[in-house]
Write a protein that holds these residues in place. Structure first.
Motif, PDB file in Angstrom:
ATOM      1  N   GLY A 287       0.815  -1.211   0.000  1.00 17.96           N
ATOM      2  CA  GLY A 287       0.000   0.000   0.000  1.00 17.96           C
ATOM      3  C   GLY A 287       0.848   1.261   0.000  1.00 17.96           C
ATOM      4  N   GLN A 288       0.225   2.389   0.328  1.00 14.43           N
ATOM      5  CA  GLN A 288       0.884   3.704   0.356  1.00 14.43           C
ATOM      6  C   GLN A 288       1.642   3.959  -0.950  1.00 14.43           C
ATOM      7  OE1 GLN A 288      -0.636   4.627   2.644  1.00 14.43           O
ATOM      8  NE2 GLN A 288      -0.498   3.373   4.459  1.00 14.43           N
ATOM      9  N   GLU A 289       1.007   3.633  -2.080  1.00 15.06           N
ATOM     10  CA  GLU A 289       1.684   3.707  -3.377  1.00 15.06           C
ATOM     11  C   GLU A 289       1.998   5.134  -3.796  1.00 15.06           C
ATOM     12  OE1 GLU A 289      -0.783   1.426  -6.004  1.00 15.06           O
ATOM     13  OE2 GLU A 289      -0.169  -0.481  -5.114  1.00 15.06           O
ATOM     14  N   PHE A 290       1.352   6.102  -3.161  1.00 16.62           N
ATOM     15  CA  PHE A 290       1.609   7.512  -3.451  1.00 16.62           C
ATOM     16  C   PHE A 290       2.959   7.977  -2.918  1.00 16.62           C
ATOM     17  CE2 PHE A 290      -0.372   7.127   0.662  1.00 16.62           C
ATOM     18  CZ  PHE A 290       0.431   7.919   1.462  1.00 16.62           C
ATOM     19  N   SER A 291       3.578   7.200  -2.034  1.00 23.50           N
ATOM     20  CA  SER A 291       4.743   7.682  -1.284  1.00 23.50           C
ATOM     21  C   SER A 291       6.060   7.579  -2.051  1.00 23.50           C
ATOM     22  CB  SER A 291       4.868   6.917   0.038  1.00 23.50           C
ATOM     23  OG  SER A 291       5.208   5.564  -0.187  1.00 23.50           O
ATOM     24  N   TYR A 292       6.052   7.023  -3.265  1.00 26.09           N
ATOM     25  CA  TYR A 292       7.296   6.772  -3.984  1.00 26.09           C
ATOM     26  C   TYR A 292       7.623   7.845  -5.020  1.00 26.09           C
ATOM     27  CZ  TYR A 292       6.702   2.473  -1.463  1.00 26.09           C
ATOM     28  OH  TYR A 292       6.525   1.572  -0.441  1.00 26.09           O
ATOM     29  N   SER A 293       7.000   9.003  -4.871  1.00 26.69           N
ATOM     30  CA  SER A 293       7.291  10.160  -5.713  1.00 26.69           C
ATOM     31  C   SER A 293       7.038  11.402  -4.868  1.00 26.69           C
ATOM     32  CB  SER A 293       6.378  10.155  -6.948  1.00 26.69           C
ATOM     33  OG  SER A 293       6.178  11.466  -7.436  1.00 26.69           O
ATOM     34  N   LEU A 294       7.985  12.350  -4.874  1.00 27.67           N
ATOM     35  CA  LEU A 294       7.804  13.573  -4.096  1.00 27.67           C
ATOM     36  C   LEU A 294       6.596  14.365  -4.583  1.00 27.67           C
ATOM     37  CD1 LEU A 294      11.511  14.747  -3.641  1.00 27.67           C
ATOM     38  CD2 LEU A 294       9.986  13.864  -1.871  1.00 27.67           C
ATOM     39  N   ASP A 295       6.366  14.377  -5.888  1.00 23.97           N
ATOM     40  CA  ASP A 295       5.193  15.078  -6.420  1.00 23.97           C
ATOM     41  C   ASP A 295       3.905  14.421  -5.928  1.00 23.97           C
ATOM     42  OD1 ASP A 295       6.603  17.015  -7.761  1.00 23.97           O
ATOM     43  OD2 ASP A 295       6.622  15.938  -9.671  1.00 23.97           O
ATOM     44  N   ASP A 296       3.862  13.078  -6.007  1.00 25.08           N
ATOM     45  CA  ASP A 296       2.656  12.363  -5.603  1.00 25.08           C
ATOM     46  C   ASP A 296       2.385  12.520  -4.112  1.00 25.08           C
ATOM     47  OD1 ASP A 296       2.114  11.484  -8.143  1.00 25.08           O
ATOM     48  OD2 ASP A 296       3.014   9.504  -7.872  1.00 25.08           O
TER      49      ASP A 296
END
Length: 662
Positions: free
Chosen positions: A553-562
């Motif tokens: 989960g927390q797939e948004f966490s692998y990009s600073l923009d995201d």
């Protein structure tokens, strides 16, 4: 003027033509057509397919060296391409390099277990090398794939090739005339899991177990679902049945230990892992799981030893190095650093392992105060992890807006007090790495509160309500059509399903951070539930999430923009919930808990209607099992050093800082 990119239809036609040339053996046209296509502005999938078709053409012409070069170019684009590894294996085998061929056949089967020819190629290798366990698994898989109906084998291949919707359509088409096909139902459950429709996967697998109560594969797959949902009591029942039917199966033994950890029987789980090690049946993953069990119960020295044993079993076991780093206190030796660096440069190493190694190196260089190198490895690890995911920041933004548009004051007024009146649940929501584990540890130290884990029940209910039924709207747009009496039933079901995690206290905690997205639903089904919003300063919170490799989960966490966009969406939605439910959500800022612990603890207890207890201030003495990345921190007194850690990386965080400076 720049040329506009070719249409998807034109690209598809060109790829189809190239494929026909390969099949007909018109190799002279293949390379020219591929090069012409690659010169255009085409998407990643099409670029990958073009390289693959060229590589197959070159192999068929026995130009093996050139084929291998082409396949390595493909793997730069998509390192998880199973058929590329299978093609590499064919080329290496033709060149007499059997060891290299075996490595790539194995990688192909790991990425796509439906590749029958790759399994068949591995069979003689395992026979010659006397690898009895690998041979048994290989024979089982060959037998299973050989028996599968052709449409289901084709659908399996599509699924592992990333064509999930096509696999789903083919599988459902087969089920229309073969309703009780166990193979098709098992695949349908796997597809549902890939689509994150976990309740559907659970239902399908429970149906499989009813249709074929002696089928061990169905039971094992259902065990995985129960574990994912945190239903560890049910998972344990299944593993007892599995182990009694096949006492020598290592996977079933590991499954049993996993379930034991889930229900809090850590000593029993550790004994299972130790027994496997004593019998010589343990590979790196068993040592890893043993390390996790030791860490959960607070035995850091023993967990470190287990993780070290894991990388001794498998030199570039990235998860072992990351697990060491994730204790937050371990300091790597020079030889360990050298090994990790070597792994990141190994062209044959799987992406997953490299991701773990980069995150571990990021932590190592951060501890060494070499922040430029540290950020480089965090950035590399995040980029690789992101390449394996399909997160859409735009979709999350749309979902948040839909929640805001749907949950209006009128709707809340209409559905006020229709849910289950039980006030036992305390929800701690917010961003990951925002201090929710600390708040849970404080509250769970109270005599009237049970700590549990990040429960999946609310997310599961939201997923169930989100299923499309014909032209009818799905969650949250369908809430107006749901009969009032169902909301109380949903709430009561939540209370019943979560009893397994409780130890008998009057209150219990659900600290799934992503529940912040569903506060409107929570208040409809459990109007008396307490909700605490764990908030942390955005730069500290976002960067802490960026440098954390989450289990799932927390797939948004692998990009600073995201992650920056996600934080802003979270703030916007929480502002909406606060306006809809005034005085019913307690905002707790991590920085204030650190600066003024006692007053904040008293404030939290007052909100929950609990009397003050000194144990809540002495939370670090609580020996309860903690499974989150913050496990080691919450076993220590409050400290302030983590608040400003992000500033060491400030030169690299310009875009993130600009987002929160507006």
């Amino acid at each position: 003027m720049s040329q506009s990119p070719p249409s998807a239809h034109l690209i598809a036609e060109k790829l189809k033509a190239i494929q026909t040339f390969v099949q007909q053996g018109v190799f002279s046209k293949v390379e020219a057509e591929v090069n012409a296509l690659l010169a255009l502005d085409i998407d990643t999938d099409s670029r990958t397919m073009a390289h693959y078709l060229l590589a197959v053409s070159l192999r068929l012409q026995q130009a093996h060296t050139k084929a291998i070069e082409t396949l390595h170019q493909l793997l730069v684009i998509n390192a998880e391409h199973a058929r590329a590894h299978q093609e590499l294996a064919y080329n290496y085998r033709a060149m007499g390099e059997q060891q290299q061929a075996s490595v790539h056949f194995y990688k192909a089967t790991k990425l796509n277990p439906a590749l029958l020819s790759a399994w068949q190629a591995l069979l003689p290798v395992y026979q010659e090398n006397g690898q009895s366990e690998a041979l048994r698994l290989c024979q089982q898989q060959i037998g299973k794939l050989s028996r599968l109906p052709k449409p289901i084998l084709a659908a399996s291949d599509l699924l592992y090739d990333g064509k999930v919707l096509e696999a789903d359509a083919l599988c459902r088409q087969f089920l229309q005339t073969n309703k009780h096909s166990l193979d098709a139902l098992l695949l349908l459950a796997e597809i549902a899991l890939r689509l994150k429709a976990i309740p559907e996967a659970e239902f399908v697998l429970e149906t499989c177990c009813e249709l074929a109560p002696d089928n061990l594969e169905a039971k094992y797959e259902l065990f995985k679902i129960y574990s994912k949902l945190g239903k560890f009591s049910k998972a344990l029942e299944l593993t007892e049945a599995l182990c009694s039917k096949d006492t020598e199966n290592v996977f079933y033994q590991v499954a049993k230990a996993t379930a034991l950890v889930g229900v809090g029987q850590l000593k029993e789980a550790i004994n299972v892992y130790l027994a496997l090690i004593e019998r010589g049946r343990a590979e790196a993953n068993v040592y890893l799981l043993l390390g996790h069990a030791y860490k959960t119960q607070g035995d850091i020295a023993l967990s470190i030893s287990a993780y070290q044993n894991a990388y001794q079993q498998q030199r570039f076991c990235g998860d072992a190095y990351w697990s060491l780093a994730n204790t937050k206190t371990y300091r790597f030796a020079e030889d360990e650093v050298a090994s990790m660096l070597a792994g990141t440069h190994d062209p044959e190493l799987a992406v997953k392992e490299k991701v773990h190694l980069h995150f571990a190196l990021g932590k190592y260089y951060e501890d060494e105060e070499q922040f430029d190198k540290s950020f480089f490895h965090y950035e590399q690890g995040n980029a690789l992890q992101s390449s394996t995911l399909s997160y859409s920041s735009e979709k999350h933004t749309q979902f948040v807006q839909t929640q805001i548009n749907t949950f209006t004051p009128d709707l809340v007024e209409q559905r006020h007090e229709i849910g289950c009146s039980d006030g036992a649940p305390i929800f701690i929501v917010g961003m990951p790495r925002a201090g929710s584990t600390l708040l849970e540890q404080i509250l769970a130290s109270h005599s009237q509160v049970d700590g549990t884990m990040e429960l999946h029940e609310i997310l599961g209910l939201a997923a169930t309500l989100s299923k499309k039924q014909g032209n009818k709207p799905s969650y949250p747009l369908n809430l107006k059509q749901i009969p009032n009496d169902l909301f109380a039933k949903f709430g009561q079901k939540f209370i019943e399903e979560t009893k397994v995690y409780r130890q008998g206290a009057a209150y219990f905690i659900d600290k799934m951070p992503n529940n912040y997205m569903h506060i409107g639903l929570i208040k409809m089904i459990l109007p008396n539930a307490k909700i605490i919003d764990a908030r942390r300063e955005p730069m500290a919170c976002c960067f802490s999430g960026f440098k954390q490799l989450f289990g799932e989960g927390q797939e948004f966490s692998y990009s600073l923009d995201d992650i920056g966009q996600y934080y802003q969406n979270y703030e916007r939605l929480m502002a909406h919930w606060d306006a809809l439910f005034p005085d019913e959500i307690l905002l707790v800022r991590h920085e204030e808990v650190v600066a003024d612990t006692e007053n904040q603890v008293r404030r939290i207890l007052d909100f929950c209607g609990l009397p003050f207890e000194q144990a809540c201030l002495d939370f670090h003495k609580n020996k309860r099992a903690v499974k989150t990345p913050s496990a080691q921190q919450v076993r220590q007194p409050i400290y302030t050093s983590g608040l400003e850690q992000w500033r060491h990386f400030e030169p690299y965080l310009g875009s993130l800082k600009a987002r929160f400076s507006k």
